[in-house]
Scaffold this motif. Structure first.
Motif, PDB file in Angstrom:
ATOM      1  N   VAL A  38      19.110 -19.962 -27.413  1.00 10.81           N
ATOM      2  CA  VAL A  38      19.219 -19.989 -25.949  1.00 10.81           C
ATOM      3  C   VAL A  38      18.841 -21.363 -25.407  1.00 10.81           C
ATOM      4  O   VAL A  38      19.506 -21.893 -24.505  1.00 10.81           O
ATOM      5  N   ASP A  39      17.800 -21.965 -25.945  1.00 14.97           N
ATOM      6  CA  ASP A  39      17.391 -23.294 -25.501  1.00 14.97           C
ATOM      7  C   ASP A  39      18.426 -24.346 -25.876  1.00 14.97           C
ATOM      8  O   ASP A  39      18.666 -25.294 -25.131  1.00 14.97           O
ATOM      9  N   LYS A  40      19.052 -24.196 -27.028  1.00 17.07           N
ATOM     10  CA  LYS A  40      20.099 -25.129 -27.439  1.00 17.07           C
ATOM     11  C   LYS A  40      21.308 -25.037 -26.505  1.00 17.07           C
ATOM     12  O   LYS A  40      21.868 -26.053 -26.106  1.00 17.07           O
ATOM     13  N   VAL A  41      21.681 -23.821 -26.149  1.00 18.20           N
ATOM     14  CA  VAL A  41      22.803 -23.632 -25.227  1.00 18.20           C
ATOM     15  C   VAL A  41      22.463 -24.219 -23.857  1.00 18.20           C
ATOM     16  O   VAL A  41      23.310 -24.861 -23.215  1.00 18.20           O
ATOM     17  N   LEU A  42      21.245 -24.009 -23.408  1.00 20.42           N
ATOM     18  CA  LEU A  42      20.811 -24.589 -22.139  1.00 20.42           C
ATOM     19  C   LEU A  42      20.860 -26.117 -22.190  1.00 20.42           C
ATOM     20  O   LEU A  42      21.295 -26.764 -21.232  1.00 20.42           O
ATOM     21  N   GLY A  43      20.422 -26.693 -23.298  1.00 24.10           N
ATOM     22  CA  GLY A  43      20.475 -28.147 -23.457  1.00 24.10           C
ATOM     23  C   GLY A  43      21.896 -28.666 -23.395  1.00 24.10           C
ATOM     24  O   GLY A  43      22.175 -29.676 -22.739  1.00 24.10           O
ATOM     25  N   ILE A  44      22.823 -27.978 -24.062  1.00 17.67           N
ATOM     26  CA  ILE A  44      24.227 -28.393 -24.030  1.00 17.67           C
ATOM     27  C   ILE A  44      24.786 -28.277 -22.612  1.00 17.67           C
ATOM     28  O   ILE A  44      25.516 -29.157 -22.142  1.00 17.67           O
ATOM     29  N   ALA A  45      24.424 -27.215 -21.906  1.00 25.86           N
ATOM     30  CA  ALA A  45      24.895 -27.031 -20.527  1.00 25.86           C
ATOM     31  C   ALA A  45      24.372 -28.149 -19.625  1.00 25.86           C
ATOM     32  O   ALA A  45      25.108 -28.661 -18.773  1.00 25.86           O
ATOM     33  N   ILE A  46      23.133 -28.542 -19.817  1.00 29.87           N
ATOM     34  CA  ILE A  46      22.567 -29.619 -19.003  1.00 29.87           C
ATOM     35  C   ILE A  46      23.243 -30.944 -19.331  1.00 29.87           C
ATOM     36  O   ILE A  46      23.526 -31.751 -18.432  1.00 29.87           O
ATOM     37  N   VAL A  47      23.537 -31.190 -20.599  1.00 30.67           N
ATOM     38  CA  VAL A  47      24.249 -32.418 -20.984  1.00 30.67           C
ATOM     39  C   VAL A  47      25.620 -32.451 -20.330  1.00 30.67           C
ATOM     40  O   VAL A  47      26.030 -33.472 -19.763  1.00 30.67           O
ATOM     41  N   LEU A  48      26.351 -31.344 -20.386  1.00 29.22           N
ATOM     42  CA  LEU A  48      27.683 -31.297 -19.775  1.00 29.22           C
ATOM     43  C   LEU A  48      27.627 -31.479 -18.259  1.00 29.22           C
ATOM     44  O   LEU A  48      28.477 -32.155 -17.672  1.00 29.22           O
ATOM     45  N   ALA A  49      26.621 -30.890 -17.627  1.00 28.49           N
ATOM     46  CA  ALA A  49      26.468 -31.065 -16.180  1.00 28.49           C
ATOM     47  C   ALA A  49      26.151 -32.520 -15.838  1.00 28.49           C
ATOM     48  O   ALA A  49      26.665 -33.069 -14.855  1.00 28.49           O
ATOM     49  N   GLY A  50      25.305 -33.159 -16.655  1.00 25.65           N
ATOM     50  CA  GLY A  50      24.993 -34.570 -16.430  1.00 25.65           C
ATOM     51  C   GLY A  50      26.212 -35.460 -16.613  1.00 25.65           C
ATOM     52  O   GLY A  50      26.447 -36.391 -15.834  1.00 25.65           O
ATOM     53  N   LEU A  51      27.013 -35.182 -17.640  1.00 22.17           N
ATOM     54  CA  LEU A  51      28.229 -35.967 -17.860  1.00 22.17           C
ATOM     55  C   LEU A  51      29.231 -35.770 -16.727  1.00 22.17           C
ATOM     56  O   LEU A  51      29.901 -36.718 -16.299  1.00 22.17           O
ATOM     57  N   TYR A  52      29.339 -34.537 -16.233  1.00 18.15           N
ATOM     58  CA  TYR A  52      30.197 -34.267 -15.082  1.00 18.15           C
ATOM     59  C   TYR A  52      29.710 -35.060 -13.867  1.00 18.15           C
ATOM     60  O   TYR A  52      30.507 -35.643 -13.138  1.00 18.15           O
ATOM     61  N   MET A  53      28.406 -35.073 -13.691  1.00 21.92           N
ATOM     62  CA  MET A  53      27.814 -35.787 -12.558  1.00 21.92           C
ATOM     63  C   MET A  53      28.076 -37.289 -12.660  1.00 21.92           C
ATOM     64  O   MET A  53      28.303 -37.958 -11.650  1.00 21.92           O
ATOM     65  N   ILE A  54      28.059 -37.825 -13.867  1.00 18.19           N
ATOM     66  CA  ILE A  54      28.323 -39.249 -14.064  1.00 18.19           C
ATOM     67  C   ILE A  54      29.791 -39.570 -13.806  1.00 18.19           C
ATOM     68  O   ILE A  54      30.118 -40.595 -13.207  1.00 18.19           O
ATOM     69  N   ALA A  55      30.696 -38.689 -14.250  1.00 19.76           N
ATOM     70  CA  ALA A  55      32.118 -39.004 -14.214  1.00 19.76           C
ATOM     71  C   ALA A  55      32.805 -38.653 -12.897  1.00 19.76           C
ATOM     72  O   ALA A  55      33.654 -39.407 -12.426  1.00 19.76           O
ATOM     73  N   VAL A  56      32.454 -37.532 -12.290  1.00 22.49           N
ATOM     74  CA  VAL A  56      33.241 -37.023 -11.173  1.00 22.49           C
ATOM     75  C   VAL A  56      32.607 -37.293  -9.811  1.00 22.49           C
ATOM     76  O   VAL A  56      33.300 -37.680  -8.872  1.00 22.49           O
ATOM     77  N   VAL A  57      31.317 -37.100  -9.698  1.00 16.69           N
ATOM     78  CA  VAL A  57      30.673 -37.174  -8.385  1.00 16.69           C
ATOM     79  C   VAL A  57      30.777 -38.566  -7.746  1.00 16.69           C
ATOM     80  O   VAL A  57      31.119 -38.665  -6.557  1.00 16.69           O
ATOM     81  N   PRO A  58      30.530 -39.666  -8.465  1.00 19.30           N
ATOM     82  CA  PRO A  58      30.687 -40.976  -7.815  1.00 19.30           C
ATOM     83  C   PRO A  58      32.109 -41.239  -7.320  1.00 19.30           C
ATOM     84  O   PRO A  58      32.304 -41.808  -6.243  1.00 19.30           O
TER      85      PRO A  58
END
Length: 73
Positions: free
Chosen positions: A40-60
């Motif tokens: 569960v913690d590994k899945v949460l970590g992957i989800a946070i990484v994907l959200a951070g990458l989305y934030m880097i690529a799309v939001v700006p």
């Protein structure tokens, strides 16, 4: 400093801070993923990484598009 210059500087700073926050979030997720022993913690970590990458690529880009000045006639 004119009002337009101040507005452009503030918008640039917001876009830069969004990128920095996304990078920090992705690194936090990577750290969580690497140190987790439970799936569960590994899945949460992957989800946070994907959200951070989305934030880097799309939001700006979305902010830049939203704040784009109209073309002059």
């Amino acid at each position: 400093m004119s009002n337009d210059t101040r507005k452009a500087r503030n918008r640039f700073l917001v876009i830069t801070l969004v990128r920095v926050a996304g990078t920090a979030g992705a690194l936090f997720g990577l750290l969580l993923f690497a140190r987790a022993h439970v799936v569960v913690d590994k899945v949460l970590g992957i989800a946070i990484v994907l959200a951070g990458l989305y934030m880097i690529a799309v939001v700006p880009r979305a902010l830049a598009h939203k704040w784009r000045s109209p073309p002059e006639p």
